[in-house]
Design an enzyme around this catalytic site. Structure first.
Site, PDB file in Angstrom:
ATOM      1  N   SER A  12       0.851  -1.193   0.000  1.00 18.18           N
ATOM      2  CA  SER A  12       0.000   0.000   0.000  1.00 18.18           C
ATOM      3  C   SER A  12       0.887   1.243   0.000  1.00 18.18           C
ATOM      4  O   SER A  12       0.393   2.359  -0.020  1.00 18.18           O
ATOM      5  CB  SER A  12      -0.906  -0.005   1.237  1.00 18.18           C
ATOM      6  OG  SER A  12      -0.087  -0.053   2.381  1.00 18.18           O
ATOM      7  N   LYS A  16       7.880   2.953  -0.808  1.00 15.20           N
ATOM      8  CA  LYS A  16       8.688   1.720  -0.808  1.00 15.20           C
ATOM      9  C   LYS A  16       8.820   1.206  -2.232  1.00 15.20           C
ATOM     10  O   LYS A  16       9.890   0.786  -2.655  1.00 15.20           O
ATOM     11  CB  LYS A  16       7.975   0.611  -0.013  1.00 15.20           C
ATOM     12  CG  LYS A  16       8.046   0.709   1.456  1.00 15.20           C
ATOM     13  CD  LYS A  16       7.480  -0.604   2.011  1.00 15.20           C
ATOM     14  CE  LYS A  16       7.221  -0.513   3.477  1.00 15.20           C
ATOM     15  NZ  LYS A  16       6.648  -1.751   4.011  1.00 15.20           N
ATOM     16  N   GLU A  40      -1.958  -8.104   7.737  1.00 13.87           N
ATOM     17  CA  GLU A  40      -0.795  -7.936   8.622  1.00 13.87           C
ATOM     18  C   GLU A  40      -0.995  -8.832   9.824  1.00 13.87           C
ATOM     19  O   GLU A  40      -1.780  -8.521  10.719  1.00 13.87           O
ATOM     20  CB  GLU A  40      -0.659  -6.487   9.095  1.00 13.87           C
ATOM     21  CG  GLU A  40      -0.032  -5.564   8.089  1.00 13.87           C
ATOM     22  CD  GLU A  40       1.460  -5.292   8.331  1.00 13.87           C
ATOM     23  OE1 GLU A  40       2.021  -5.774   9.340  1.00 13.87           O
ATOM     24  OE2 GLU A  40       2.047  -4.598   7.489  1.00 13.87           O
ATOM     25  N   ASP A  69       8.388  -6.271   4.354  1.00 15.45           N
ATOM     26  CA  ASP A  69       8.013  -5.853   5.697  1.00 15.45           C
ATOM     27  C   ASP A  69       9.241  -5.271   6.370  1.00 15.45           C
ATOM     28  O   ASP A  69      10.325  -5.841   6.275  1.00 15.45           O
ATOM     29  CB  ASP A  69       7.434  -7.016   6.514  1.00 15.45           C
ATOM     30  CG  ASP A  69       6.555  -6.466   7.621  1.00 15.45           C
ATOM     31  OD1 ASP A  69       5.468  -5.947   7.298  1.00 15.45           O
ATOM     32  OD2 ASP A  69       6.960  -6.480   8.787  1.00 15.45           O
ATOM     33  N   GLY A 142       8.037   8.588   6.152  1.00 13.68           N
ATOM     34  CA  GLY A 142       8.215   7.732   7.326  1.00 13.68           C
ATOM     35  C   GLY A 142       9.277   8.261   8.282  1.00 13.68           C
ATOM     36  O   GLY A 142       9.319   9.464   8.597  1.00 13.68           O
ATOM     37  N   TYR A 143      10.154   7.351   8.713  1.00 17.56           N
ATOM     38  CA  TYR A 143      11.178   7.723   9.696  1.00 17.56           C
ATOM     39  C   TYR A 143      12.433   8.322   9.043  1.00 17.56           C
ATOM     40  O   TYR A 143      13.425   8.567   9.739  1.00 17.56           O
ATOM     41  CB  TYR A 143      11.565   6.487  10.519  1.00 17.56           C
ATOM     42  CG  TYR A 143      10.421   5.902  11.328  1.00 17.56           C
ATOM     43  CD1 TYR A 143       9.897   6.580  12.420  1.00 17.56           C
ATOM     44  CD2 TYR A 143       9.854   4.673  10.993  1.00 17.56           C
ATOM     45  CE1 TYR A 143       8.842   6.049  13.157  1.00 17.56           C
ATOM     46  CE2 TYR A 143       8.800   4.133  11.730  1.00 17.56           C
ATOM     47  CZ  TYR A 143       8.304   4.825  12.801  1.00 17.56           C
ATOM     48  OH  TYR A 143       7.263   4.310  13.535  1.00 17.56           O
ATOM     49  N   ASP A 144      12.414   8.564   7.748  1.00 15.44           N
ATOM     50  CA  ASP A 144      13.600   9.123   7.065  1.00 15.44           C
ATOM     51  C   ASP A 144      14.155  10.391   7.739  1.00 15.44           C
ATOM     52  O   ASP A 144      15.378  10.551   7.811  1.00 15.44           O
ATOM     53  CB  ASP A 144      13.301   9.429   5.593  1.00 15.44           C
ATOM     54  CG  ASP A 144      13.456   8.207   4.703  1.00 15.44           C
ATOM     55  OD1 ASP A 144      13.743   7.118   5.228  1.00 15.44           O
ATOM     56  OD2 ASP A 144      13.292   8.348   3.472  1.00 15.44           O
ATOM     57  N   HIS A 167      18.569  -0.395   4.113  1.00 14.34           N
ATOM     58  CA  HIS A 167      18.131  -1.759   4.467  1.00 14.34           C
ATOM     59  C   HIS A 167      17.420  -2.398   3.268  1.00 14.34           C
ATOM     60  O   HIS A 167      17.585  -3.567   2.971  1.00 14.34           O
ATOM     61  CB  HIS A 167      17.219  -1.693   5.701  1.00 14.34           C
ATOM     62  CG  HIS A 167      16.098  -0.687   5.597  1.00 14.34           C
ATOM     63  ND1 HIS A 167      16.308   0.627   5.246  1.00 14.34           N
ATOM     64  CD2 HIS A 167      14.748  -0.809   5.760  1.00 14.34           C
ATOM     65  CE1 HIS A 167      15.150   1.268   5.222  1.00 14.34           C
ATOM     66  NE2 HIS A 167      14.192   0.425   5.524  1.00 14.34           N
TER      67      HIS A 167
HETATM   68  P1  IMP Z   1       5.420  -2.034   7.117  1.00 21.09           P
HETATM   69  O1  IMP Z   1       6.594  -2.744   6.567  1.00 21.09           O
HETATM   70  O2  IMP Z   1       4.432  -1.671   6.049  1.00 21.09           O
HETATM   71  O3  IMP Z   1       4.804  -2.709   8.289  1.00 21.09           O
HETATM   72  O4  IMP Z   1       5.866  -0.595   7.624  1.00 21.09           O
HETATM   73  C1  IMP Z   1       6.988  -0.300   8.326  1.00 21.09           C
HETATM   74  C2  IMP Z   1       7.020   1.183   8.606  1.00 21.09           C
HETATM   75  O5  IMP Z   1       8.372   1.518   8.846  1.00 21.09           O
HETATM   76  C3  IMP Z   1       6.564   2.056   7.440  1.00 21.09           C
HETATM   77  O6  IMP Z   1       5.214   2.364   7.486  1.00 21.09           O
HETATM   78  C4  IMP Z   1       7.403   3.313   7.633  1.00 21.09           C
HETATM   79  O7  IMP Z   1       6.772   4.178   8.539  1.00 21.09           O
HETATM   80  C5  IMP Z   1       8.674   2.758   8.251  1.00 21.09           C
HETATM   81  N1  IMP Z   1       9.726   2.558   7.245  1.00 21.09           N
HETATM   82  C6  IMP Z   1      10.109   1.406   6.629  1.00 21.09           C
HETATM   83  N2  IMP Z   1      11.118   1.627   5.780  1.00 21.09           N
HETATM   84  C7  IMP Z   1      11.362   2.940   5.842  1.00 21.09           C
HETATM   85  C8  IMP Z   1      12.289   3.779   5.171  1.00 21.09           C
HETATM   86  O8  IMP Z   1      13.093   3.388   4.303  1.00 21.09           O
HETATM   87  N3  IMP Z   1      12.245   5.073   5.507  1.00 21.09           N
HETATM   88  C9  IMP Z   1      11.381   5.583   6.425  1.00 21.09           C
HETATM   89  N4  IMP Z   1      10.498   4.854   7.087  1.00 21.09           N
HETATM   90  C10 IMP Z   1      10.492   3.528   6.787  1.00 21.09           C
END
Ligand code: IMP
Length: 184
Positions: A12, A16, A40, A69, A142-144, A167
């Site tokens: 979604s 990414k 999830e 994930d 996100g957390y960037d 990563h």
């Molecule tokens: P999920 O994999 O969809 O459960 O989400 C993991 C969460 O980690 C995401 O919604 C982002 O908020 C954060 N995240 C994962 N990868 C990154 C990244 O490369 N940059 C910033 N935030 C990330």
């Protein structure tokens, strides 16, 4: 020169996908986006969540897919938010994370890329260590804006080579090596 292969990324999260697409493009893999909210699983294990997501994605689309994930694991708060990273970002956000921390700021990002087709289910992991910044820097997703990788002084949101070290890059590099060999 590699042949070009088509593959589907089910998620979604467009951010990414765009990063994964540009990374895999360099390896001759043409990644297409299938936007979907996948199941999830509630688990402490990213690996288990990723396997369940990949099975769900394949059962929905009946095409060879990859899913991802991820989690941000902060040492001083026992690896929180980890598998709950998405929920925590939506609720307390970067500001909330910064408010939780004192001087101990070590953290790591983990990505699990899982491939699924009719006969194969396989995961690849990438990890990147770093620390949480004192304030938000830059306008990334996100957390960037709060993650500074080791050997850098800049957050992911400010640096211009995130896709060469992240990563996600590490996991996708392992995946593409395996996938291209499988396709030979
Ligand atoms: P999920 O994999 O969809 O459960 O989400 C993991 C969460 O980690 C995401 O919604 C982002 O908020 C954060 N995240 C994962 N990868 C990154 C990244 O490369 N940059 C910033 N935030 C990330």
């Amino acid at each position: 020169m590699h042949k070009s292969y088509d593959l589907y990324f089910v998620s979604s999260n467009k951010h990414k996908f765009l990063e994964a697409q540009s990374i895999l493009n360099l390896h001759g893999i043409n990644l297409r986006f299938l936007k979907s909210n996948l199941k999830e699983l509630q688990s402490h294990s990213l690996q288990k969540i990723a396997l369940a997501k990949a099975k769900d994605a394949f059962s929905k689309f009946h095409k060879p897919v990859i899913i991802e994930d991820d989690g941000l694991f902060i040492d001083s708060i026992e690896g929180f938010p980890g598998p709950y990273s998405s929920y925590v970002f939506k609720t307390i956000g970067n500001k909330g994370i910064l408010n939780l921390l004192n001087n101990k700021r070590k953290a790591k990002f983990v990505s699990i890329i899982t491939y699924c087709d009719k006969t194969t289910l396989k995961s690849f992991q990438g990890q990147l260590c770093g620390k949480i910044s004192k304030t938000q820097k830059g306008k990334g997703w996100g957390y960037d804006p709060i993650f500074i990788p080791n050997n850098s002084t800049k957050t992911f949101a400010v640096m211009n080579n995130k896709n060469k070290i992240s990563h996600r890059y590490i996991a996708l590099k392992k995946f593409s090596k395996w996938y291209l060999r499988k396709k030979e």
